[in-house]
Design an enzyme around this catalytic site. Structure first.
Site, PDB file in Angstrom:
ATOM      1  N   HIS A 198       0.840  -1.200   0.000  1.00  0.00           N
ATOM      2  CA  HIS A 198       0.000   0.000   0.000  1.00  0.00           C
ATOM      3  C   HIS A 198       0.877   1.252   0.000  1.00  0.00           C
ATOM      4  CE1 HIS A 198      -3.185  -2.776   1.319  1.00  0.00           C
ATOM      5  NE2 HIS A 198      -4.025  -1.879   0.838  1.00  0.00           N
TER       6      HIS A 198
ATOM      7  N   LYS B 113      -0.624   5.010   4.586  1.00  0.00           N
ATOM      8  CA  LYS B 113      -1.499   4.070   5.311  1.00  0.00           C
ATOM      9  C   LYS B 113      -1.065   3.943   6.770  1.00  0.00           C
ATOM     10  CE  LYS B 113      -3.793  -0.390   4.893  1.00  0.00           C
ATOM     11  NZ  LYS B 113      -5.066   0.222   5.307  1.00  0.00           N
TER      12      LYS B 113
HETATM   13  N1  LIG Z   1     -12.785  -0.952   3.034  1.00  0.00           N
HETATM   14  C1  LIG Z   1     -12.248  -0.461   1.925  1.00  0.00           C
HETATM   15  O1  LIG Z   1     -12.647  -0.809   0.795  1.00  0.00           O
HETATM   16  C2  LIG Z   1     -11.175   0.568   2.026  1.00  0.00           C
HETATM   17  C3  LIG Z   1     -10.783   0.980   3.268  1.00  0.00           C
HETATM   18  N2  LIG Z   1      -9.897   2.004   3.401  1.00  0.00           N
HETATM   19  C4  LIG Z   1      -9.681   2.462   4.776  1.00  0.00           C
HETATM   20  O2  LIG Z   1     -10.423   3.664   4.944  1.00  0.00           O
HETATM   21  C5  LIG Z   1      -9.772   4.532   5.856  1.00  0.00           C
HETATM   22  C6  LIG Z   1      -9.572   5.904   5.224  1.00  0.00           C
HETATM   23  O3  LIG Z   1      -8.717   5.781   4.120  1.00  0.00           O
HETATM   24  P1  LIG Z   1      -8.258   7.069   3.280  1.00  0.00           P
HETATM   25  O4  LIG Z   1      -9.444   7.841   2.841  1.00  0.00           O
HETATM   26  O5  LIG Z   1      -7.295   6.570   2.299  1.00  0.00           O
HETATM   27  O6  LIG Z   1      -7.485   7.886   4.426  1.00  0.00           O
HETATM   28  P2  LIG Z   1      -7.278   9.480   4.523  1.00  0.00           P
HETATM   29  O7  LIG Z   1      -6.225   9.670   5.569  1.00  0.00           O
HETATM   30  O8  LIG Z   1      -7.063  10.047   3.179  1.00  0.00           O
HETATM   31  O9  LIG Z   1      -8.681   9.996   5.087  1.00  0.00           O
HETATM   32  C7  LIG Z   1      -9.100   9.817   6.419  1.00  0.00           C
HETATM   33  C8  LIG Z   1      -9.865  11.049   6.788  1.00  0.00           C
HETATM   34  O10 LIG Z   1     -10.491  10.874   8.062  1.00  0.00           O
HETATM   35  C9  LIG Z   1     -10.412  12.133   8.722  1.00  0.00           C
HETATM   36  N3  LIG Z   1     -10.647  12.027  10.158  1.00  0.00           N
HETATM   37  C10 LIG Z   1      -9.755  12.038  11.197  1.00  0.00           C
HETATM   38  N4  LIG Z   1     -10.405  11.983  12.364  1.00  0.00           N
HETATM   39  C11 LIG Z   1     -11.736  11.971  12.075  1.00  0.00           C
HETATM   40  C12 LIG Z   1     -12.920  11.948  12.859  1.00  0.00           C
HETATM   41  N5  LIG Z   1     -12.888  11.946  14.186  1.00  0.00           N
HETATM   42  N6  LIG Z   1     -14.122  11.898  12.209  1.00  0.00           N
HETATM   43  C13 LIG Z   1     -14.183  11.906  10.867  1.00  0.00           C
HETATM   44  N7  LIG Z   1     -13.085  11.956  10.080  1.00  0.00           N
HETATM   45  C14 LIG Z   1     -11.879  11.978  10.671  1.00  0.00           C
HETATM   46  C15 LIG Z   1      -9.013  12.612   8.379  1.00  0.00           C
HETATM   47  O11 LIG Z   1      -8.888  14.009   8.632  1.00  0.00           O
HETATM   48  P3  LIG Z   1      -7.405  14.619   8.898  1.00  0.00           P
HETATM   49  O12 LIG Z   1      -6.620  14.306   7.667  1.00  0.00           O
HETATM   50  O13 LIG Z   1      -7.690  16.036   9.118  1.00  0.00           O
HETATM   51  O14 LIG Z   1      -6.880  13.895  10.117  1.00  0.00           O
HETATM   52  C16 LIG Z   1      -8.979  12.294   6.890  1.00  0.00           C
HETATM   53  O15 LIG Z   1      -9.567  13.316   6.120  1.00  0.00           O
HETATM   54  C17 LIG Z   1      -8.490   3.788   6.262  1.00  0.00           C
HETATM   55  O16 LIG Z   1      -8.727   3.081   7.458  1.00  0.00           O
HETATM   56  C18 LIG Z   1      -8.266   2.806   5.123  1.00  0.00           C
HETATM   57  O17 LIG Z   1      -7.553   1.658   5.511  1.00  0.00           O
HETATM   58  C19 LIG Z   1      -9.346   2.617   2.329  1.00  0.00           C
HETATM   59  C20 LIG Z   1      -9.659   2.216   1.071  1.00  0.00           C
HETATM   60  C21 LIG Z   1     -10.606   1.153   0.817  1.00  0.00           C
HETATM   61  O1  LIG Z   2      -5.664   2.205   3.307  1.00  0.00           O
HETATM   62  C1  LIG Z   2      -5.944   1.863   2.141  1.00  0.00           C
HETATM   63  O2  LIG Z   2      -5.629   2.554   1.164  1.00  0.00           O
HETATM   64  C2  LIG Z   2      -6.673   0.604   1.937  1.00  0.00           C
HETATM   65  N1  LIG Z   2      -7.153   0.010   2.986  1.00  0.00           N
HETATM   66  C3  LIG Z   2      -7.937  -1.179   3.017  1.00  0.00           C
HETATM   67  C4  LIG Z   2      -7.222  -2.249   3.788  1.00  0.00           C
HETATM   68  O3  LIG Z   2      -6.605  -1.948   4.822  1.00  0.00           O
HETATM   69  O4  LIG Z   2      -7.294  -3.417   3.392  1.00  0.00           O
HETATM   70  C5  LIG Z   2      -8.426  -1.591   1.659  1.00  0.00           C
HETATM   71  C6  LIG Z   2      -7.525  -1.278   0.516  1.00  0.00           C
HETATM   72  O5  LIG Z   2      -6.557  -2.257   0.400  1.00  0.00           O
HETATM   73  C7  LIG Z   2      -6.936   0.122   0.567  1.00  0.00           C
END
Ligand SMILES: NC(=O)C1=CN([C@@H]2O[C@H](COP(=O)(O)OP(=O)(O)OC[C@H]3O[C@@H](n4cnc5c(N)ncnc54)[C@H](OP(=O)(O)O)[C@@H]3O)[C@@H](O)[C@H]2O)C=CC1
Ligand SMILES: O=C(O)C1=N[C@H](C(=O)O)C[C@H](O)C1
Length: 233
Positions: free
Chosen positions: A131, A135
């Site tokens: 990744h 992450k």
């Molecule tokens: N299940 C799936 O298919 C997938 C899961 N993921 C997961 O999703 C999550 C987010 O990924 P991603 O978007 O890439 O990460 P990012 O870091 O780009 O986004 C996370 C966001 O959450 C915000 N945040 C922090 N604290 C809070 C809070 N208390 N309430 C609401 N929002 C908050 C952050 O703000 P700030 O930056 O200001 O701290 C940031 O904007 C990760 O856990 C990732 O592993 C990702 C891709 C696919």
């Molecule tokens: O953090 C990410 O980007 C992703 N998180 C998920 C995970 O932890 O498996 C899904 C995807 O692989 C992208």
């Protein structure tokens, strides 16, 4: 649907685009600095936030009778508690470590392969996930789900990040550039190897799956999985 986005980072922004293309409205974008949320406007919450924030976001929505789709990884020690609260409130909830349709097929393939390999002791298993460098959690949630699928079908008892215990699936987590998510599982013997691999080309697949799950859960109560949404049962 009127969607509240909990987390407006890389995934939140991708979900906004896809949800709007499918005719939905984004009525709230909540992140760490949001002070007040008008929950009355929200039909469904989609949470892609952080491991520390997810549980509170999810359970606050249950208190407000809002169904929740969560893709945040790294908070699962609290998953059973979230399920209990959802059921107490007669709410609706889907968590998936990976919402991509391809990965959900890959999960099934992984379990099927593990079952076939379970009596072939000459093969040793290895898992790798790659990744982007931003992450926060390791191993990925997807890698943990894949490991669970192998444990259910073999004698392996769990997973570990460093290779030492023969009974545990060794997972290697790599963080490189902007890689959206690559997962591979290999079975290696002295004479050959079998490998299955899923490569995400971007975040669109994750976001589309989350919006499809949000559309599917409308009007339902209970705790579901992507297997239910995609009818893979
Ligand atoms: N299940 C799936 O298919 C997938 C899961 N993921 C997961 O999703 C999550 C987010 O990924 P991603 O978007 O890439 O990460 P990012 O870091 O780009 O986004 C996370 C966001 O959450 C915000 N945040 C922090 N604290 C809070 C809070 N208390 N309430 C609401 N929002 C908050 C952050 O703000 P700030 O930056 O200001 O701290 C940031 O904007 C990760 O856990 C990732 O592993 C990702 C891709 C696919
Ligand atoms: O953090 C990410 O980007 C992703 N998180 C998920 C995970 O932890 O498996 C899904 C995807 O692989 C992208």
């Amino acid at each position: 649907m009127n969607i509240g986005l909990f987390g407006y980072g890389k995934m939140g922004q991708m979900i906004e685009q896809i949800a709007q293309d499918r005719g939905h409205s984004i009525v709230a974008k909540i992140d760490v600095e949001t002070e007040e949320v008008d929950y009355k406007k929200i039909d469904i919450a989609i949470d892609f936030s952080t491991p520390d924030a997810a549980f509170n976001n999810i359970t606050t929505c249950f208190e407000q009778n809002i169904p929740v789709i969560s893709g945040t990884t790294g908070w699962l020690s609290n998953y059973d508690k979230a399920v209990r609260i959802c059921n107490e409130k007669n709410g609706a909830f889907i968590y998936a470590s990976n919402f991509s349709l391809g990965v959900n097929v890959f999960f099934e393939l992984n379990s099927y392969l593990a079952k076939m390999m379970s009596n072939l002791n000459q093969y040793k298993i290895e898992m790798e996930e790659i990744h982007h460098t931003q992450k926060l959690d390791a191993p990925s949630g997807t890698a943990i789900t894949l490991a669970d699928g192998i444990v259910e079908n073999t004698e392996y008892t769990g997973w570990e990040l460093d290779k030492s215990d023969e009974k545990k699936i060794p997972i290697t987590s790599k963080r490189e550039g902007s890689v959206p998510g690559t997962h591979s599982i290999s079975y290696n013997s002295m004479v050959d190897s079998i490998e299955i691999k899923h490569t995400a080309h971007g975040r669109q697949g994750f976001a589309l799956g989350a919006v499809i799950a949000a559309e599917w859960i409308q009007g339902k109560t209970g705790v579901f999985s992507m297997k239910d949404v995609l009818n893979l049962n």
